[in-house]
Design a protein around this motif. Structure first.
Motif, PDB file in Angstrom:
ATOM      1  N   HIS A  65     -17.823   1.661   3.268  1.00 12.61           N
ATOM      2  CA  HIS A  65     -18.806   1.271   4.281  1.00 12.61           C
ATOM      3  C   HIS A  65     -18.773  -0.252   4.372  1.00 12.61           C
ATOM      4  O   HIS A  65     -19.562  -0.935   3.730  1.00 12.61           O
ATOM      5  CB  HIS A  65     -20.209   1.763   3.904  1.00 12.61           C
ATOM      6  CG  HIS A  65     -20.341   3.247   3.945  1.00 12.61           C
ATOM      7  ND1 HIS A  65     -20.642   3.930   5.092  1.00 12.61           N
ATOM      8  CD2 HIS A  65     -20.158   4.176   2.979  1.00 12.61           C
ATOM      9  CE1 HIS A  65     -20.662   5.224   4.827  1.00 12.61           C
ATOM     10  NE2 HIS A  65     -20.367   5.401   3.550  1.00 12.61           N
ATOM     11  N   GLY A  66     -17.800  -0.751   5.119  1.00 12.99           N
ATOM     12  CA  GLY A  66     -17.605  -2.189   5.260  1.00 12.99           C
ATOM     13  C   GLY A  66     -16.231  -2.452   5.837  1.00 12.99           C
ATOM     14  O   GLY A  66     -15.448  -1.529   6.072  1.00 12.99           O
ATOM     15  N   ASP A  67     -15.934  -3.707   6.070  1.00 14.87           N
ATOM     16  CA  ASP A  67     -14.648  -4.088   6.655  1.00 14.87           C
ATOM     17  C   ASP A  67     -13.545  -4.111   5.605  1.00 14.87           C
ATOM     18  O   ASP A  67     -13.802  -4.331   4.418  1.00 14.87           O
ATOM     19  CB  ASP A  67     -14.751  -5.466   7.311  1.00 14.87           C
ATOM     20  CG  ASP A  67     -15.729  -5.483   8.468  1.00 14.87           C
ATOM     21  OD1 ASP A  67     -15.997  -4.400   9.043  1.00 14.87           O
ATOM     22  OD2 ASP A  67     -16.231  -6.571   8.806  1.00 14.87           O
ATOM     23  N   VAL A  68     -12.312  -3.877   6.073  1.00 19.98           N
ATOM     24  CA  VAL A  68     -11.133  -3.919   5.209  1.00 19.98           C
ATOM     25  C   VAL A  68     -10.175  -4.952   5.789  1.00 19.98           C
ATOM     26  O   VAL A  68      -9.811  -4.871   6.959  1.00 19.98           O
ATOM     27  CB  VAL A  68     -10.443  -2.534   5.133  1.00 19.98           C
ATOM     28  CG1 VAL A  68      -9.142  -2.628   4.363  1.00 19.98           C
ATOM     29  CG2 VAL A  68     -11.370  -1.501   4.525  1.00 19.98           C
ATOM     30  N   GLU A  69      -9.787  -5.941   4.977  1.00 22.57           N
ATOM     31  CA  GLU A  69      -8.814  -6.960   5.383  1.00 22.57           C
ATOM     32  C   GLU A  69      -7.696  -6.976   4.349  1.00 22.57           C
ATOM     33  O   GLU A  69      -7.944  -7.165   3.162  1.00 22.57           O
ATOM     34  CB  GLU A  69      -9.465  -8.342   5.441  1.00 22.57           C
ATOM     35  CG  GLU A  69     -10.539  -8.468   6.496  1.00 22.57           C
ATOM     36  CD  GLU A  69     -11.189  -9.837   6.463  1.00 22.57           C
ATOM     37  OE1 GLU A  69     -10.520 -10.818   6.064  1.00 22.57           O
ATOM     38  OE2 GLU A  69     -12.364  -9.928   6.821  1.00 22.57           O
ATOM     39  N   THR A  70      -6.444  -6.787   4.828  1.00 16.13           N
ATOM     40  CA  THR A  70      -5.318  -6.685   3.911  1.00 16.13           C
ATOM     41  C   THR A  70      -4.002  -6.852   4.654  1.00 16.13           C
ATOM     42  O   THR A  70      -3.988  -6.997   5.883  1.00 16.13           O
ATOM     43  CB  THR A  70      -5.346  -5.317   3.182  1.00 16.13           C
ATOM     44  OG1 THR A  70      -4.331  -5.297   2.194  1.00 16.13           O
ATOM     45  CG2 THR A  70      -5.160  -4.179   4.157  1.00 16.13           C
ATOM     46  N   ARG A  71      -2.916  -6.808   3.925  1.00 14.54           N
ATOM     47  CA  ARG A  71      -1.594  -6.802   4.542  1.00 14.54           C
ATOM     48  C   ARG A  71      -1.243  -5.392   5.000  1.00 14.54           C
ATOM     49  O   ARG A  71      -0.715  -5.191   6.082  1.00 14.54           O
ATOM     50  CB  ARG A  71      -0.560  -7.320   3.544  1.00 14.54           C
ATOM     51  CG  ARG A  71       0.826  -7.447   4.145  1.00 14.54           C
ATOM     52  CD  ARG A  71       1.763  -8.219   3.254  1.00 14.54           C
ATOM     53  NE  ARG A  71       1.924  -7.577   1.959  1.00 14.54           N
ATOM     54  CZ  ARG A  71       2.404  -8.175   0.880  1.00 14.54           C
ATOM     55  NH1 ARG A  71       2.760  -9.434   0.917  1.00 14.54           N
ATOM     56  NH2 ARG A  71       2.528  -7.531  -0.257  1.00 14.54           N
ATOM     57  N   GLU A  72      -1.544  -4.383   4.159  1.00 12.95           N
ATOM     58  CA  GLU A  72      -1.251  -2.991   4.493  1.00 12.95           C
ATOM     59  C   GLU A  72      -2.410  -2.106   4.047  1.00 12.95           C
ATOM     60  O   GLU A  72      -2.912  -2.247   2.940  1.00 12.95           O
ATOM     61  CB  GLU A  72       0.029  -2.529   3.792  1.00 12.95           C
ATOM     62  CG  GLU A  72       0.371  -1.083   4.066  1.00 12.95           C
ATOM     63  CD  GLU A  72       1.630  -0.621   3.343  1.00 12.95           C
ATOM     64  OE1 GLU A  72       2.244   0.326   3.828  1.00 12.95           O
ATOM     65  OE2 GLU A  72       1.976  -1.212   2.301  1.00 12.95           O
ATOM     66  N   ALA A  73      -2.830  -1.184   4.933  1.00 11.68           N
ATOM     67  CA  ALA A  73      -3.894  -0.246   4.602  1.00 11.68           C
ATOM     68  C   ALA A  73      -3.386   1.176   4.785  1.00 11.68           C
ATOM     69  O   ALA A  73      -2.763   1.492   5.799  1.00 11.68           O
ATOM     70  CB  ALA A  73      -5.107  -0.481   5.494  1.00 11.68           C
ATOM     71  N   VAL A  74      -3.651   2.018   3.782  1.00 11.16           N
ATOM     72  CA  VAL A  74      -3.328   3.436   3.864  1.00 11.16           C
ATOM     73  C   VAL A  74      -4.650   4.177   3.677  1.00 11.16           C
ATOM     74  O   VAL A  74      -5.263   4.096   2.615  1.00 11.16           O
ATOM     75  CB  VAL A  74      -2.304   3.858   2.786  1.00 11.16           C
ATOM     76  CG1 VAL A  74      -2.014   5.356   2.891  1.00 11.16           C
ATOM     77  CG2 VAL A  74      -1.018   3.051   2.921  1.00 11.16           C
ATOM     78  N   ILE A  75      -5.080   4.876   4.729  1.00 11.96           N
ATOM     79  CA  ILE A  75      -6.400   5.497   4.740  1.00 11.96           C
ATOM     80  C   ILE A  75      -6.252   7.015   4.708  1.00 11.96           C
ATOM     81  O   ILE A  75      -5.652   7.610   5.604  1.00 11.96           O
ATOM     82  CB  ILE A  75      -7.212   5.078   5.992  1.00 11.96           C
ATOM     83  CG1 ILE A  75      -7.174   3.554   6.199  1.00 11.96           C
ATOM     84  CG2 ILE A  75      -8.632   5.614   5.917  1.00 11.96           C
ATOM     85  CD1 ILE A  75      -7.750   2.740   5.077  1.00 11.96           C
ATOM     86  N   GLY A  76      -6.823   7.631   3.680  1.00 13.45           N
ATOM     87  CA  GLY A  76      -6.830   9.080   3.572  1.00 13.45           C
ATOM     88  C   GLY A  76      -8.247   9.626   3.600  1.00 13.45           C
ATOM     89  O   GLY A  76      -8.465  10.801   3.858  1.00 13.45           O
ATOM     90  N   GLY A  77      -9.227   8.771   3.354  1.00 18.61           N
ATOM     91  CA  GLY A  77     -10.638   9.158   3.343  1.00 18.61           C
ATOM     92  C   GLY A  77     -11.355   8.588   4.549  1.00 18.61           C
ATOM     93  O   GLY A  77     -10.816   8.585   5.649  1.00 18.61           O
ATOM     94  N   SER A  78     -12.566   8.063   4.340  1.00 19.49           N
ATOM     95  CA  SER A  78     -13.342   7.552   5.474  1.00 19.49           C
ATOM     96  C   SER A  78     -13.631   6.058   5.335  1.00 19.49           C
ATOM     97  O   SER A  78     -13.874   5.553   4.244  1.00 19.49           O
ATOM     98  CB  SER A  78     -14.653   8.324   5.627  1.00 19.49           C
ATOM     99  OG  SER A  78     -15.503   8.076   4.542  1.00 19.49           O
TER     100      SER A  78
END
Length: 141
Positions: A65-78
């Protein structure tokens, strides 16, 4: 504190800790922002933003519950927040994103859900284009 910061003497992780792995385990909740130079894996819940220089992985049961800042993101959840990745975002079949995505490259598996806008600028993520797109002009928008 040794629990959160590991220093290798053999130099395998480098001076900046880019090889470090931080795990938010299932059943664990973190309230507050997370910053890392390595990889952050979320199997539990994070109430706050995640900033990682390398990679953010959100497992099937993971929730952010918040922002994500990165080079690569792999999302399997919420994820409820904006995902900004300088290189790549992967939305897996079990993922649900409530928020915008800004990245260069995106992969969305069948069944993955995104409720928000996806912006893929050639330049730096977050950069706005100079004018309307040629498609919008052609459609008379």
């Amino acid at each position: 504190m040794a629990i959160f910061k590991e220093e290798k003497q053999d130099g395998r992780n480098g001076a900046n800790g880019e090889g470090a792995l931080s795990i938010i385990a299932a059943g664990m909740t973190v309230s507050g922002d997370i910053e890392s130079t390595g990889v952050v894996k979320v199997e539990g819940r994070v109430d706050g933003s995640i900033r990682s220089a390398r990679q953010v992985l959100v497992g099937r049961q993971g929730t952010v519950h918040g922002d994500v800042e990165t080079r690569e993101a792999v999302i399997g959840g919420s994820v409820e927040g904006t995902i900004t990745a300088s290189e790549r975002v992967e939305i897996q079949a079990t993922a649900a994103v409530q928020g915008d995505i800004v990245t260069r490259t995106i992969v969305v598996a069948e069944g993955g859900r995104i409720n928000g806008t996806v912006r893929m600028d050639e330049g730096k993520p977050g950069a706005r284009s100079a004018g309307p797109s040629p498609v919008a002009e052609t459609l008379g928008s």
